[in-house]
Design a protein around this motif. Structure first.
Motif, PDB file in Angstrom:
ATOM      1  N   SER A   1     -46.543 -47.214  40.719  1.00 34.68           N
ATOM      2  CA  SER A   1     -47.290 -46.827  39.528  1.00 34.68           C
ATOM      3  C   SER A   1     -47.126 -47.798  38.377  1.00 34.68           C
ATOM      4  O   SER A   1     -47.867 -47.762  37.419  1.00 34.68           O
ATOM      5  CB  SER A   1     -46.866 -45.423  39.070  1.00 34.68           C
TER       6      SER A   1
ATOM      7  N   THR B   1     -44.637 -47.866  36.348  1.00 32.02           N
ATOM      8  CA  THR B   1     -43.704 -47.327  35.372  1.00 32.02           C
ATOM      9  C   THR B   1     -42.295 -47.581  35.868  1.00 32.02           C
ATOM     10  O   THR B   1     -41.952 -47.200  36.976  1.00 32.02           O
ATOM     11  CB  THR B   1     -43.934 -45.812  35.180  1.00 32.02           C
TER      12      THR B   1
ATOM     13  N   TRP C   1     -42.585 -50.768  29.400  1.00 35.31           N
ATOM     14  CA  TRP C   1     -42.723 -49.483  28.700  1.00 35.31           C
ATOM     15  C   TRP C   1     -43.574 -49.641  27.447  1.00 35.31           C
ATOM     16  O   TRP C   1     -44.459 -48.817  27.177  1.00 35.31           O
ATOM     17  CB  TRP C   1     -41.348 -48.927  28.328  1.00 35.31           C
TER      18      TRP C   1
ATOM     19  N   GLY D   1     -47.218 -50.225  28.298  1.00 35.35           N
ATOM     20  CA  GLY D   1     -47.809 -48.963  28.751  1.00 35.35           C
ATOM     21  C   GLY D   1     -48.101 -48.031  27.593  1.00 35.35           C
ATOM     22  O   GLY D   1     -49.154 -47.389  27.532  1.00 35.35           O
ATOM     23  N   ALA D   2     -47.172 -47.959  26.651  1.00 34.74           N
ATOM     24  CA  ALA D   2     -47.379 -47.114  25.472  1.00 34.74           C
ATOM     25  C   ALA D   2     -48.549 -47.627  24.650  1.00 34.74           C
ATOM     26  O   ALA D   2     -49.390 -46.849  24.178  1.00 34.74           O
ATOM     27  CB  ALA D   2     -46.106 -47.078  24.632  1.00 34.74           C
ATOM     28  N   ARG D   3     -48.624 -48.956  24.494  1.00 36.51           N
ATOM     29  CA  ARG D   3     -49.734 -49.554  23.731  1.00 36.51           C
ATOM     30  C   ARG D   3     -51.075 -49.229  24.394  1.00 36.51           C
ATOM     31  O   ARG D   3     -52.049 -48.876  23.720  1.00 36.51           O
ATOM     32  CB  ARG D   3     -49.557 -51.061  23.625  1.00 36.51           C
ATOM     33  N   ALA D   4     -51.118 -49.329  25.714  1.00 34.18           N
ATOM     34  CA  ALA D   4     -52.361 -49.042  26.438  1.00 34.18           C
ATOM     35  C   ALA D   4     -52.748 -47.565  26.301  1.00 34.18           C
ATOM     36  O   ALA D   4     -53.924 -47.244  26.129  1.00 34.18           O
ATOM     37  CB  ALA D   4     -52.208 -49.422  27.909  1.00 34.18           C
ATOM     38  N   ARG D   5     -51.747 -46.683  26.376  1.00 33.65           N
ATOM     39  CA  ARG D   5     -52.021 -45.247  26.227  1.00 33.65           C
ATOM     40  C   ARG D   5     -52.552 -44.930  24.838  1.00 33.65           C
ATOM     41  O   ARG D   5     -53.475 -44.130  24.679  1.00 33.65           O
ATOM     42  CB  ARG D   5     -50.773 -44.428  26.512  1.00 33.65           C
ATOM     43  N   LEU D   6     -51.955 -45.542  23.823  1.00 30.70           N
ATOM     44  CA  LEU D   6     -52.426 -45.323  22.453  1.00 30.70           C
ATOM     45  C   LEU D   6     -53.838 -45.865  22.270  1.00 30.70           C
ATOM     46  O   LEU D   6     -54.681 -45.236  21.625  1.00 30.70           O
ATOM     47  CB  LEU D   6     -51.483 -45.990  21.452  1.00 30.70           C
TER      48      LEU D   6
ATOM     49  N   LYS E   1     -56.099 -46.210  24.528  1.00 32.26           N
ATOM     50  CA  LYS E   1     -57.031 -45.326  25.244  1.00 32.26           C
ATOM     51  C   LYS E   1     -57.267 -44.042  24.463  1.00 32.26           C
ATOM     52  O   LYS E   1     -58.393 -43.561  24.360  1.00 32.26           O
ATOM     53  CB  LYS E   1     -56.487 -45.020  26.637  1.00 32.26           C
ATOM     54  N   ALA E   2     -56.198 -43.493  23.893  1.00 33.24           N
ATOM     55  CA  ALA E   2     -56.315 -42.243  23.140  1.00 33.24           C
ATOM     56  C   ALA E   2     -57.142 -42.411  21.867  1.00 33.24           C
ATOM     57  O   ALA E   2     -57.808 -41.475  21.431  1.00 33.24           O
ATOM     58  CB  ALA E   2     -54.928 -41.711  22.795  1.00 33.24           C
TER      59      ALA E   2
ATOM     60  N   ASP F   1     -59.430 -49.259  23.643  1.00 29.40           N
ATOM     61  CA  ASP F   1     -58.858 -49.816  24.870  1.00 29.40           C
ATOM     62  C   ASP F   1     -59.672 -50.963  25.465  1.00 29.40           C
ATOM     63  O   ASP F   1     -59.475 -51.347  26.599  1.00 29.40           O
ATOM     64  CB  ASP F   1     -58.672 -48.721  25.919  1.00 29.40           C
TER      65      ASP F   1
END
Length: 80
Positions: free
Chosen positions: A9, A11, A57, A60-65, A67-68, A72
């Motif tokens: 994954s 992670t 990490w 991944g956090a930057r990508a999640r933010l 996207k939210a 993105d």
């Protein structure tokens, strides 16, 4: 190479906080000196691994933010 989960994954298996704290300890030991060349090299290599885990990490956090928030489209270009 950074440690990742067996399912691929992306992670890391190591939690961010654990990797960060271990990296701080590694840097502290290197700064103190008094270690053999071999031990210093091993500490440096572990530090590189831990830094890569932390970066995974954070990426991944930057990508999640992104996207939210709907930003993105080109996350990597913002890091430069």
């Amino acid at each position: 190479m950074a440690e990742t989960t067996p399912d691929g994954s992306g992670t890391p298996d190591v939690p961010y906080e654990q990797a960060r704290d271990e990296l701080i300890a590694v840097v502290s030991r290197l700064e103190q000196g008094g270690t053999s060349l071999e031990e210093s090299l091993a500490l440096w290599e572990r530090g590189e691994q831990l830094a890569a885990i932390c970066q995974q990490w954070l990426d991944g956090a930057r990508a999640r933010l992104a996207k939210a928030t709907g930003n993105d489209q080109d996350v990597d270009s913002d890091a430069m």
